[in-house]
Design an enzyme around this catalytic site. Structure first.
Site, PDB file in Angstrom:
ATOM      1  N   GLY A 188      38.494  51.070  44.168  1.00 24.13           N
ATOM      2  CA  GLY A 188      37.771  51.540  43.003  1.00 24.13           C
ATOM      3  C   GLY A 188      37.206  50.344  42.271  1.00 24.13           C
ATOM      4  O   GLY A 188      37.786  49.257  42.283  1.00 24.13           O
TER       5      GLY A 188
ATOM      6  N   LYS B 162      42.327  49.648  34.279  1.00 23.22           N
ATOM      7  CA  LYS B 162      42.414  48.190  34.133  1.00 23.22           C
ATOM      8  C   LYS B 162      41.239  47.660  33.311  1.00 23.22           C
ATOM      9  O   LYS B 162      41.421  46.836  32.412  1.00 23.22           O
ATOM     10  CB  LYS B 162      42.440  47.530  35.512  1.00 23.22           C
ATOM     11  CG  LYS B 162      43.711  47.810  36.291  1.00 23.22           C
ATOM     12  CD  LYS B 162      43.606  47.291  37.715  1.00 23.22           C
ATOM     13  CE  LYS B 162      44.835  47.646  38.524  1.00 23.22           C
ATOM     14  NZ  LYS B 162      44.761  47.158  39.916  1.00 23.22           N
TER      15      LYS B 162
ATOM     16  N   PHE C  21      39.192  46.535  39.212  1.00 21.00           N
ATOM     17  CA  PHE C  21      39.260  46.896  40.631  1.00 21.00           C
ATOM     18  C   PHE C  21      40.664  47.388  40.966  1.00 21.00           C
ATOM     19  O   PHE C  21      41.644  46.985  40.334  1.00 21.00           O
ATOM     20  CB  PHE C  21      38.965  45.687  41.535  1.00 21.00           C
ATOM     21  CG  PHE C  21      37.582  45.150  41.404  1.00 21.00           C
ATOM     22  CD1 PHE C  21      36.542  45.684  42.143  1.00 21.00           C
ATOM     23  CD2 PHE C  21      37.315  44.113  40.522  1.00 21.00           C
ATOM     24  CE1 PHE C  21      35.243  45.188  42.010  1.00 21.00           C
ATOM     25  CE2 PHE C  21      36.026  43.607  40.385  1.00 21.00           C
ATOM     26  CZ  PHE C  21      34.997  44.154  41.133  1.00 21.00           C
ATOM     27  N   ASP C  22      40.756  48.217  41.975  1.00 22.65           N
ATOM     28  CA  ASP C  22      42.046  48.599  42.529  1.00 22.65           C
ATOM     29  C   ASP C  22      41.822  48.991  43.982  1.00 22.65           C
ATOM     30  O   ASP C  22      40.807  49.620  44.313  1.00 22.65           O
ATOM     31  CB  ASP C  22      42.674  49.772  41.770  1.00 22.65           C
ATOM     32  CG  ASP C  22      44.103  50.000  42.201  1.00 22.65           C
ATOM     33  OD1 ASP C  22      44.972  49.196  41.802  1.00 22.65           O
ATOM     34  OD2 ASP C  22      44.352  50.956  42.962  1.00 22.65           O
ATOM     35  N   THR C  23      42.753  48.604  44.850  1.00 23.54           N
ATOM     36  CA  THR C  23      42.631  48.884  46.278  1.00 23.54           C
ATOM     37  C   THR C  23      43.901  49.536  46.785  1.00 23.54           C
ATOM     38  O   THR C  23      45.008  49.146  46.409  1.00 23.54           O
ATOM     39  CB  THR C  23      42.367  47.576  47.059  1.00 23.54           C
ATOM     40  OG1 THR C  23      41.152  46.994  46.568  1.00 23.54           O
ATOM     41  CG2 THR C  23      42.228  47.837  48.550  1.00 23.54           C
TER      42      THR C  23
END
EC number: 3.6.1.9
Length: 189
Positions: A104, A51, A67-69
């Site tokens: 992340g 991203k 970000f990634d969750t």
């Protein structure tokens, strides 16, 4: 402090960065999340990098936060539910159990990743009745949330304990993010 682009349209991430007084503007990423060949625990960091890189290539002279969750229960990845039925299934799986939330975070500049890391938080759900889970699904809140719950909202009722960064469960690991930002200043990038 440097100014950033947040490669996410998440209002929760925007709220946290605003609370932290990190200067930013939003540019939603068009990165396609493809977990093929990646273990679930690797996905959040790789997707955060993807991203951040995608937006950095469009705005090369700016610093981009990605970000990634993901919620992981017994090695199974639980992303955002496709419909209320899937949300209820996810919540039943999590009910009365311990799971991990992995976020992340990545910083990109000039189409390159400068910093990248992940945060892991353990969350324990209360033993909720099926009626309570269904009422939560009916609220609509779970529909755009990894694991089908929002700990910062009504979903707090479902949670017994959090071991680790609370904000990580919301979707932005505060200490990890600030450490990466601070490291940018130390390396004089």
């Amino acid at each position: 402090m440097k100014s950033f682009i947040l490669a996410s349209a998440s209002p929760r991430r925007s709220d946290i960065l605003t609370q932290l007084k990190v200067p930013f503007r939003v540019e939603k990423s068009n990165f396609v999340e493809d977990g093929e060949g990646l273990k679930p625990k690797e996905r959040p960091q790789k997707f955060a990098e993807g991203k951040a890189l995608e937006v950095s290539k469009r705005f090369p002279n700016e610093y981009v936060l990605g970000f990634d969750t993901l919620v992981i229960m017994d090695s199974k990845a639980l992303g955002k539910p496709k419909d209320p039925s899937e949300a209820l299934s996810m919540l039943k799986l999590l009910n009365g159990s311990r799971h991990k939330v992995i976020s992340g975070v990545a910083i990109a500049h000039n189409g390159k990743i400068l910093e990248s890391s992940k945060e892991i938080t353990d969350v324990i759900f209360r033993h909720n009745t099926e009626q309570a889970l269904q009422e939560y699904v009916n609220s609509g809140e779970p529909m755009d949330k990894a694991g089908a719950y929002a700990i910062q909202g009504i979903g707090a009722r479902l949670v017994k304990a959090v071991n680790g960064c609370f904000y990580n469960v919301v979707g932005l690991p505060v200490a990890k993010t600030l450490d990466l930002i601070d490291h940018l200043g130390e390396s004089n990038v």
